[in-house]
Design an enzyme around this catalytic site. Sequence first.
Site, PDB file in Angstrom:
ATOM      1  N   GLU A   1      14.711   3.024  19.704  1.00 54.21           N
ATOM      2  CA  GLU A   1      13.883   4.232  19.766  1.00 54.21           C
ATOM      3  C   GLU A   1      13.300   4.390  21.169  1.00 54.21           C
ATOM      4  O   GLU A   1      12.846   3.409  21.747  1.00 54.21           O
ATOM      5  CB  GLU A   1      12.754   4.160  18.738  1.00 54.21           C
ATOM      6  CG  GLU A   1      13.251   4.105  17.290  1.00 54.21           C
ATOM      7  CD  GLU A   1      12.106   4.097  16.275  1.00 54.21           C
ATOM      8  OE1 GLU A   1      10.922   4.188  16.705  1.00 54.21           O
ATOM      9  OE2 GLU A   1      12.378   3.998  15.087  1.00 54.21           O
TER      10      GLU A   1
ATOM     11  N   ARG B   1       0.827  -1.219   0.000  1.00 56.21           N
ATOM     12  CA  ARG B   1       0.000   0.000   0.000  1.00 56.21           C
ATOM     13  C   ARG B   1       0.859   1.265   0.000  1.00 56.21           C
ATOM     14  O   ARG B   1       0.618   2.195  -0.770  1.00 56.21           O
ATOM     15  CB  ARG B   1      -0.915   0.010   1.220  1.00 56.21           C
ATOM     16  CG  ARG B   1      -2.064  -0.989   1.178  1.00 56.21           C
ATOM     17  CD  ARG B   1      -3.013  -0.725   2.316  1.00 56.21           C
ATOM     18  NE  ARG B   1      -2.322  -0.706   3.598  1.00 56.21           N
ATOM     19  CZ  ARG B   1      -2.757  -0.074   4.691  1.00 56.21           C
ATOM     20  NH1 ARG B   1      -3.885   0.605   4.642  1.00 56.21           N
ATOM     21  NH2 ARG B   1      -2.066  -0.117   5.815  1.00 56.21           N
TER      22      ARG B   1
ATOM     23  N   THR C   1      11.548   4.826   5.929  1.00 54.27           N
ATOM     24  CA  THR C   1      10.447   5.256   6.793  1.00 54.27           C
ATOM     25  C   THR C   1       9.642   4.049   7.270  1.00 54.27           C
ATOM     26  O   THR C   1       8.504   4.209   7.733  1.00 54.27           O
ATOM     27  CB  THR C   1       9.511   6.240   6.054  1.00 54.27           C
ATOM     28  OG1 THR C   1       9.056   5.624   4.833  1.00 54.27           O
ATOM     29  CG2 THR C   1      10.220   7.541   5.733  1.00 54.27           C
TER      30      THR C   1
ATOM     31  N   HIS D   1      10.998   9.303  14.022  1.00 47.01           N
ATOM     32  CA  HIS D   1       9.881   8.386  13.762  1.00 47.01           C
ATOM     33  C   HIS D   1       8.551   9.153  13.720  1.00 47.01           C
ATOM     34  O   HIS D   1       7.634   8.920  14.514  1.00 47.01           O
ATOM     35  CB  HIS D   1       9.806   7.266  14.801  1.00 47.01           C
ATOM     36  CG  HIS D   1       9.079   6.060  14.272  1.00 47.01           C
ATOM     37  ND1 HIS D   1       9.277   4.796  14.754  1.00 47.01           N
ATOM     38  CD2 HIS D   1       8.140   5.927  13.280  1.00 47.01           C
ATOM     39  CE1 HIS D   1       8.496   3.937  14.107  1.00 47.01           C
ATOM     40  NE2 HIS D   1       7.799   4.609  13.210  1.00 47.01           N
TER      41      HIS D   1
ATOM     42  N   SER E   1      10.821  -6.907  -4.036  1.00 51.81           N
ATOM     43  CA  SER E   1      10.624  -7.480  -2.708  1.00 51.81           C
ATOM     44  C   SER E   1      10.707  -8.993  -2.889  1.00 51.81           C
ATOM     45  O   SER E   1      10.638  -9.491  -4.023  1.00 51.81           O
ATOM     46  CB  SER E   1       9.284  -7.066  -2.089  1.00 51.81           C
ATOM     47  OG  SER E   1       8.210  -7.692  -2.754  1.00 51.81           O
TER      48      SER E   1
ATOM     49  N   ARG F   1      10.914   0.477   9.140  1.00 50.12           N
ATOM     50  CA  ARG F   1      11.407   0.102  10.457  1.00 50.12           C
ATOM     51  C   ARG F   1      12.930   0.036  10.393  1.00 50.12           C
ATOM     52  O   ARG F   1      13.499  -0.488   9.421  1.00 50.12           O
ATOM     53  CB  ARG F   1      10.849  -1.258  10.911  1.00 50.12           C
ATOM     54  CG  ARG F   1       9.373  -1.251  11.274  1.00 50.12           C
ATOM     55  CD  ARG F   1       9.097  -0.392  12.505  1.00 50.12           C
ATOM     56  NE  ARG F   1       7.691  -0.470  12.928  1.00 50.12           N
ATOM     57  CZ  ARG F   1       6.728   0.309  12.466  1.00 50.12           C
ATOM     58  NH1 ARG F   1       7.011   1.210  11.518  1.00 50.12           N
ATOM     59  NH2 ARG F   1       5.500   0.183  12.914  1.00 50.12           N
TER      60      ARG F   1
END
Length: 327
Positions: free
Chosen positions: A269, A157, A238, A293, A177, A240
């Site tokens: 984080e 998406r 953006t 993040h 991918s 992980r």
Amino acid sequence: MAEPSVKRVAILDDYQGVALDSADWSTLPGEITVFREPLGDATAVVQALAGFDVIVAMRERTPFPRAVLEALPALRLLVTTGMRNASIDLAAARDLGITVCGTRGGTTPTVELTWALILGLVRDVASDDAVVRDGGWQTALPGDLDGATLGLVGLGRLGQRVAAIGRAFGMQVIAWSPHLTPERAKAADVGAVAVARAELFERADIVSVHMVLSDSTRGLIGADDLRRMQPGALLVNTSRGPIIDEVALRRAIEEGWIAGVGLDVYEIEPLPPDHWVRRADAPGQARVLRSPHMGYVTRGNFRTFYGDAVEDILAFAAGTPVRELSA
């Protein structure tokens, strides 16, 4: 009068202090406590949350492994913003009789930040800002998007929306991918062409990562991939942090394998004050553009997150949970 079925609600990791203003919490029974700072390690989490029967977690900021869930016997409902949270042990929650519910959330904010990082790197916005503030004027020669090649690691998406914007800028879009086929890429209808992994990293002027973190994608992008990139190429993540091997990423930045890196996500984080990423970007290294993040952090998304969290709690109290997550 019957005792409220929800007694104590904890809202976690409200860094900006906006949770209570983002939804109408007055409709809930029970006492609401907001935690703005990270709670710390597992022991600190258990100490802080003992006695709460409902916890609202902001994404994956606070992990809930089995050991933590077992140490919170009062917990009956755990709400996570979003419909996926790799930091919650759903099997353990099921075994312990803890209901886990999610919320809706949009992909648009992350897509927008992806392009903010890409544009910031390509046009060297941060450096130009510093030059102007220091009394200077034009010093850099920025690159172009029109005619450049955008390589997407992941065409789900988010990747599809990023691809469509890349095409609007006049870019060629290629994608890879582990399970992407030419047929699937064509069916996405965003002008992206499926290529082999090596070809993507070799050809792309900009590589943008859009994969879900899992056991199979942890460390997916390593030194071999980064070495294949062109010296003038850019890398943006953006998704992980752990999807890119951090040791390889550090070498790529510090040894200048590529021209620039845009990061919104990190292995740890929040970033520790002395983390190497905070210091990266010395002369001779790749330029680094950092954000803390913020991919999902917008007013509109938070209104959806917290509004749905209230709805989740009310539905649970009524005995009809909604948006349940299962192992």
